[in-house]
Design an enzyme around this catalytic site. Structure first.
Site, mmCIF file in Angstrom:
data_model
loop_
_atom_site.group_PDB
_atom_site.id
_atom_site.type_symbol
_atom_site.label_atom_id
_atom_site.label_comp_id
_atom_site.label_asym_id
_atom_site.label_seq_id
_atom_site.Cartn_x
_atom_site.Cartn_y
_atom_site.Cartn_z
ATOM 1 N N MET A 379 -19.281 -15.592 27.177
ATOM 2 C CA MET A 379 -19.255 -16.214 27.783
ATOM 3 C C MET A 379 -20.167 -16.059 29.337
ATOM 4 S SD MET A 379 -15.060 -16.546 29.291
ATOM 5 C CE MET A 379 -14.899 -14.635 30.387
ATOM 6 N N HIS A 402 -22.703 -12.158 12.722
ATOM 7 C CA HIS A 402 -21.813 -13.127 13.151
ATOM 8 C C HIS A 402 -21.147 -13.386 14.852
ATOM 9 C CE1 HIS A 402 -17.908 -11.168 14.047
ATOM 10 N NE2 HIS A 402 -17.406 -12.432 14.414
#
Lengths: 480, 137
Positions: A379, A402
């Protein structure tokens, strides 16, 4: 630190774990020397790759991407392909508990300045409209037969219910609808658990993020994807929710029995598997495909809710799906192996498909650039948009990384960080707004608990298994 | 004193329960699981549910037991703080006591995706039962 003795250098970005003992194929780690040294600090990761290499029917190599870390038998960031004609297996553990966890990227048609002016209201509206966190419920309640329809139709179902457009479907892997499904292979329990959870984000590392494009690495490809510097994008990261978790849990149990029945020698009980050509194997494939469809439908509903939130705050926005990827799946694909075309079952656990240009799986618009790859950061740090390459087809069964990959345990992160503090610091230092339902969750997901995504993205590019197109950085993040 | 605890896993979360009997250790690890989801000190006993499961072996029994609590949370919305477990021949019967989960009252913890075989152990050491596994967050 020296690179471990386990490795033989193939080139600067590929490191081989030679075949030994019961390994049927070698292991290959992708990444710079620095990254592979770091990844292999946890010897469990090497052990897990060696174990995967022992499974029946595995082809070429057991692979670890630069973001690899220890998983459940199969490492996160792991790729392995199996041939059903050579006794190949499928393993629920090698797909993961969150079947079809994935990322949807939306373009907004807005620039960062206008979004910045409205960011508080936008974040608050998204936080209120997109259900997230423990115990959250969606606005749709499904009975069992409605659920079955979702499992067959996938994202198409959500579009029919008004949560999206036909155009959205063009830009999802398999158009958001896997064939070879069967709702009967998904238990009543799994469906019951999902009844209230359609269109919910979940918790843990799942999020909805508003981002600005901060760097374009490849102008030509960015133009085809329709993105420019300072554009605002949205990424939605979540999976198949409780239904997928229950499917994975139940089939892990069934595969435990199947492994015994078919005398599959398991190097690790977590690698419980069934032959692809067995009743359990075939049923799992259908159940997994159903869960992939549910995950696509779920992200489609969230896309619809996101559009509603924008309509309230910035109605001039035009949210378009750029692409949606899965990173926990096993897909039946054609690959060239020793000059021969083969049909293989490619497990990607925490790894993304990165097929190169001209692949028939691509939407027409992206035919020349390859499959878009979306890798999510934390984040507080960047995410990347990349594209697949021909080299990935040759080296990694068309697969790449990923995300950033954790480097700190959740327990340690909770001791190290205080959720409120993480949120305040991101606001003050980076002007990023975090709306989190769980403050302990915010601590667990602190950016410092993850590896450096910039190095991961650079590594996959240098290894040739995908190429960077754009870097995006968070403006606001909604978390469970 | 708590007879349960959390332990570290690089990406996820370990849970552990201790007990004088296997049953008690199964009860305690259930508390460890629920403690990841909510603040158990704030959970009151207002309702109870019965759990009946069977499995092919002891390890599966532990997985199914804990997974049943995730199922009950999703379907009934209940969080539990007290357990009474009986185990016989890979069959488990239990009563789970607690109340409906309310994030405002109980705090919002993690959604647990799954109970895994990772570091799963059921053992007896010096007359103390230890039961543990890693959960996927």
């Amino acid at each position: 630190m020296m690179i471990k003795m386990d490795f033989e250098k193939i080139d600067n970005y590929q490191w081989k774990v030679p075949k030994e003992g019961e390994m049927r194929v070698p292991g290959i780690f992708f990444g710079s020397k620095e990254i592979v040294e770091d990844v292999s600090k946890d010897e469990k990761v090497i052990e897990q790759i060696k174990n995967v290499a022992k499974l029946p029917g595995i082809q070429k190599a057991a692979m670890a991407m630069p973001d690899a870390h220890r998983g459940y038998g199969f490492p996160i960031g792991g790729v392995a392909a199996f041939d059903s004609e050579q006794g190949g297996i499928i393993s629920a553990g090698a797909v993961g508990y969150d079947i079809s966890c994935g990322v949807r990227a939306l373009k907004t048609g807005l620039k960062k300045d206008i979004v910045r002016e409205n960011i508080e209201e936008l974040a608050e509206t998204l936080y209120n409209m997109v259900p997230a966190g423990l115990g959250s419920k969606g606005e749709i309640k499904l009975n069992i037969s409605q659920m079955d329809e979702v499992l067959i139709k996938g994202a198409e179902w959500a579009v029919e219910k008004g949560y999206g457009t036909k155009e959205d479907l063009e830009y999802i892997e398999e158009n958001g609808r896997m064939e070879n499904t069967d709702p009967k292979t998904v238990s009543k329990k799994a469906k019951e658990r999902q009844k209230k959870e359609m269109g919910t984000l979940g918790s843990g590392n799942h999020y909805l993020e508003l981002q600005k494009v901060t760097k374009i690495h490849d102008k030509g490809k960015a133009k085809i994807l329709g993105i420019e510097k300072n554009d605002v994008m949205i990424m939605i990261h979540c999976g198949s929710r409780a239904l997928g978790h229950q499917v994975a849990t139940e089939y892990t149990e069934k595969m435990k029995q199947s492994s015994r029945k078919h005398n599959i020698k398991l190097p690790d009980r977590e690698l419980a598997a069934a032959p692809i050509n067995s009743d359990t194997g075939q049923k799992y494939i259908k159940a997994m495909n159903s869960a992939i469809n549910l995950a696509a439908a779920n992200r489609q509903v969230i896309t619809g809710l996101t559009r509603r939130a924008f309509d309230q705050v910035l109605p001039e926005a035009k949210l378009k799906t750029m692409y949606e990827i899965n990173h926990n799946t096993c897909k039946k694909e054609e690959h060239m192996l020793n000059g021969e075309k083969k049909e293989l079952y490619v497990h990607r656990k925490g790894a993304t498909r990165s097929f190169g240009p001209e692949s028939k799986i691509l939407p027409k618009k992206y035919m020349k650039i390859g499959q878009p790859v979306l890798i999510g950061g934390t984040m507080g740090t960047a995410s990347y948009i990349l594209t697949g390459t021909k080299k990935a087809m040759e080296k990694s069964f068309g697969s790449t990384c990923h995300g950033a990959g954790r480097k700190m345990s959740r327990t340690k992160a909770k001791k190290e960080y205080w959720g409120q503090d993480v949120v305040k610091r991101l606001k003050n230092n980076k002007n990023i707004i975090i709306k989190a339902h769980s403050m302990s969750g915010a601590a667990e997901e602190a950016p410092g608990a993850y590896k450096d995504i910039n190095k991961v993205a650079e590594s996959v590019e240098k290894a040739g298994i995908s190429r960077r197109v754009a870097k995006v950085e968070p403006m606001a993040v909604i978390k469970g | 004193m708590n007879k349960y605890e959390l332990f570290s896993h690089p990406a996820d979360q370990g849970i552990r329960g201790y007990g004088e009997t296997k049953e008690e250790a199964f009860q305690e690890i259930a508390k460890a699981l629920q403690s990841l989801m909510a603040d158990l000190k704030k959970v009151e006993v207002k309702t109870e549910d019965e759990v009946k499961i069977k499995a092919i072996d002891e390890e599966s029994l532990l997985i199914n037991w804990l997974n049943e609590l995730l199922y009950l949370f999703d379907v009934k919305g209940n969080i539990y703080k007290e357990f009474k477990v009986n185990i016989k021949n890979n069959k488990l019967k239990a009563i789970a006591k607690g109340e409906e989960y309310n994030p405002k009252k109980h705090g919002s913890g993690d959604i647990i995706k799954a109970i895994t075989y990772n570091q799963l152990e059921i053992k007896k050491e010096n007359n103390l039962w230890i039961v543990q596994c890693v959960v996927d967050v």
